[in-house]
Enzyme design. Structure first.
Site, PDB file in Angstrom:
ATOM      1  N   ASP A  27      -5.117  -1.642   3.229  1.00 40.39           N
ATOM      2  CA  ASP A  27      -5.915  -2.705   2.619  1.00 40.39           C
ATOM      3  C   ASP A  27      -7.156  -3.019   3.459  1.00 40.39           C
ATOM      4  OD1 ASP A  27      -6.546  -4.579   0.765  1.00 40.39           O
ATOM      5  OD2 ASP A  27      -4.968  -5.995   1.295  1.00 40.39           O
ATOM      6  N   HIS A  44     -13.673   3.025   0.762  1.00 38.27           N
ATOM      7  CA  HIS A  44     -12.605   3.959   0.383  1.00 38.27           C
ATOM      8  C   HIS A  44     -12.830   5.324   1.033  1.00 38.27           C
ATOM      9  CE1 HIS A  44     -11.166   0.918  -2.212  1.00 38.27           C
ATOM     10  NE2 HIS A  44     -12.085   1.043  -3.153  1.00 38.27           N
ATOM     11  N   LEU A 138       5.686  16.696   8.717  1.00 30.97           N
ATOM     12  CA  LEU A 138       5.609  15.370   8.094  1.00 30.97           C
ATOM     13  C   LEU A 138       5.311  15.448   6.595  1.00 30.97           C
ATOM     14  CD1 LEU A 138       3.933  12.207   9.389  1.00 30.97           C
ATOM     15  CD2 LEU A 138       2.990  13.179   7.311  1.00 30.97           C
TER      16      LEU A 138
HETATM   17  C1  FPP Z   1      -7.351  -1.266  -0.795  1.00 30.84           C
HETATM   18  O1  FPP Z   1      -8.533  -1.813  -0.270  1.00 30.84           O
HETATM   19  C2  FPP Z   1      -7.462   0.192  -0.917  1.00 30.84           C
HETATM   20  C3  FPP Z   1      -7.324   0.921  -2.065  1.00 30.84           C
HETATM   21  C4  FPP Z   1      -7.010   0.316  -3.373  1.00 30.84           C
HETATM   22  C5  FPP Z   1      -7.512   2.388  -2.096  1.00 30.84           C
HETATM   23  C6  FPP Z   1      -7.027   3.094  -0.872  1.00 30.84           C
HETATM   24  C7  FPP Z   1      -7.245   4.540  -0.976  1.00 30.84           C
HETATM   25  C8  FPP Z   1      -7.564   5.343   0.063  1.00 30.84           C
HETATM   26  C9  FPP Z   1      -7.738   4.871   1.452  1.00 30.84           C
HETATM   27  C10 FPP Z   1      -7.697   6.821  -0.120  1.00 30.84           C
HETATM   28  C11 FPP Z   1      -6.560   7.441  -0.838  1.00 30.84           C
HETATM   29  C12 FPP Z   1      -6.664   8.886  -0.880  1.00 30.84           C
HETATM   30  C13 FPP Z   1      -6.332   9.676  -1.936  1.00 30.84           C
HETATM   31  C14 FPP Z   1      -6.402  11.128  -1.767  1.00 30.84           C
HETATM   32  C15 FPP Z   1      -5.913   9.111  -3.222  1.00 30.84           C
HETATM   33  P1  FPP Z   1      -9.352  -2.880  -1.127  1.00 30.84           P
HETATM   34  O2  FPP Z   1     -10.345  -2.154  -1.960  1.00 30.84           O
HETATM   35  O3  FPP Z   1      -8.400  -3.733  -1.898  1.00 30.84           O
HETATM   36  O4  FPP Z   1     -10.070  -3.705  -0.015  1.00 30.84           O
HETATM   37  P2  FPP Z   1     -10.455  -5.263  -0.077  1.00 30.84           P
HETATM   38  O5  FPP Z   1      -9.156  -6.018  -0.168  1.00 30.84           O
HETATM   39  O6  FPP Z   1     -11.171  -5.487   1.212  1.00 30.84           O
HETATM   40  O7  FPP Z   1     -11.321  -5.461  -1.285  1.00 30.84           O
END
Ligand code: FPP
Length: 251
Positions: A27, A44, A138
């Site tokens: 997050d 992201h 893993l």
């Molecule tokens: C939450 O942060 C994050 C996500 C919803 C997406 C996380 C995904 C990745 C790190 C990459 C995944 C990789 C693949 C290959 C699918 P947020 O956007 O809710 O952050 P905020 O709370 O600060 O708005």
């Protein structure tokens, strides 16, 4: 080199117990980008780099399964452009990140309702799973279009159908049978449930992430935003885990 050696030795002292299965709620990507006056999606992108370094480190430490919350069943309500960007990440993941993971003997698996993913997303994940399916290291388990309540609902429906068809007596339903109907059934039996769940960015919620499997997990919350999470932060989380006493309901 000498410093590295010392660090390693120190690390093995602190990390006597390595959690076999770690779950991560990644997050804070959006806030990380906002702090840098960048569009949310850049968070992201940086989050993918964080995931790569954490996966390699976890694999070096001997973690068996890393389940990461990449996209929840609730995330579809985000702005269409952001959803589109996240859905394209697996394509980039396959080209840019999978080769190094493959070299490190990492196996990629997915849980979630992948039938609802855009075709290109689905195919990229399939390719990553197929390419790494014989790796014995893993397991990087992506929760993609995953929701814990939906997972339990699907399991309950399947069990009800087996009862209706006369293949199952209601008395035979126990916790193990339910676990064998959840999406984590594809993980090695001993490592299905996370020992440790990490959530970054200061939020103190589970947000529908592995609610059944988390029954006895230890939780580690940090204010660090996911793109800033690195090898040292992982070691810190595991060091904290080493101070916990897990009693599983006993004394
Ligand atoms: C939450 O942060 C994050 C996500 C919803 C997406 C996380 C995904 C990745 C790190 C990459 C995944 C990789 C693949 C290959 C699918 P947020 O956007 O809710 O952050 P905020 O709370 O600060 O708005």
């Amino acid at each position: 080199m000498a410093v590295f050696k010392f660090k390693k030795k120190q690390e093995t002292q602190i990390l006597e117990k390595i959690p076999k299965h770690i779950g991560i709620i990644m997050d804070g990507n959006g806030r990380w980008a906002k702090k840098r006056l960048q569009p949310r999606v850049m968070g992201h992108k940086a989050g993918m780099d964080a995931l790569q370094r954490v996966t390699i480190k976890a694999s070096e430490l001997g973690v068996k399964v890393l389940t990461v919350y990449a996209f929840s069943t609730e995330n579809w309500s985000r702005p269409a452009d952001e959803v589109k960007f996240i859905m394209n990440l697996p394509v980039e993941f396959f080209d840019k990140y999978v080769p190094e993971l493959h070299k490190n003997n990492v196996r990629v698996q997915v849980i979630g309702d992948t039938s609802k993913l855009p075709q290109a997303t689905f195919e990229a994940m399939e390719r990553a799973c197929t390419k790494t399916q014989h790796n014995s290291g893993l397991i990087l388990n992506f929760a993609l279009n995953y929701g814990g309540r939906a997972e339990i609902t699907t399991a309950v429906k399947a069990l009800a159908q087996e009862v209706k068809d006369g293949h199952l007596q209601p008395e035979a339903i126990d916790e193990d049978l339910i676990a064998r109907h959840l999406m984590t059934k594809a993980l090695p039996y001993l490592y299905r449930d996370p020992d440790l769940i990490i959530r970054t960015s200061g939020e103190l919620r589970l947000s529908n992430f592995l609610p059944w499997q988390a029954a006895y997990s230890e939780f580690y919350f940090t204010k660090v935003l996911w793109p800033d999470f690195n090898e040292d932060e992982l070691v810190k989380a595991i060091a904290e885990f080493n101070h916990r006493q897990r009693r599983f309901g006993g004394v």
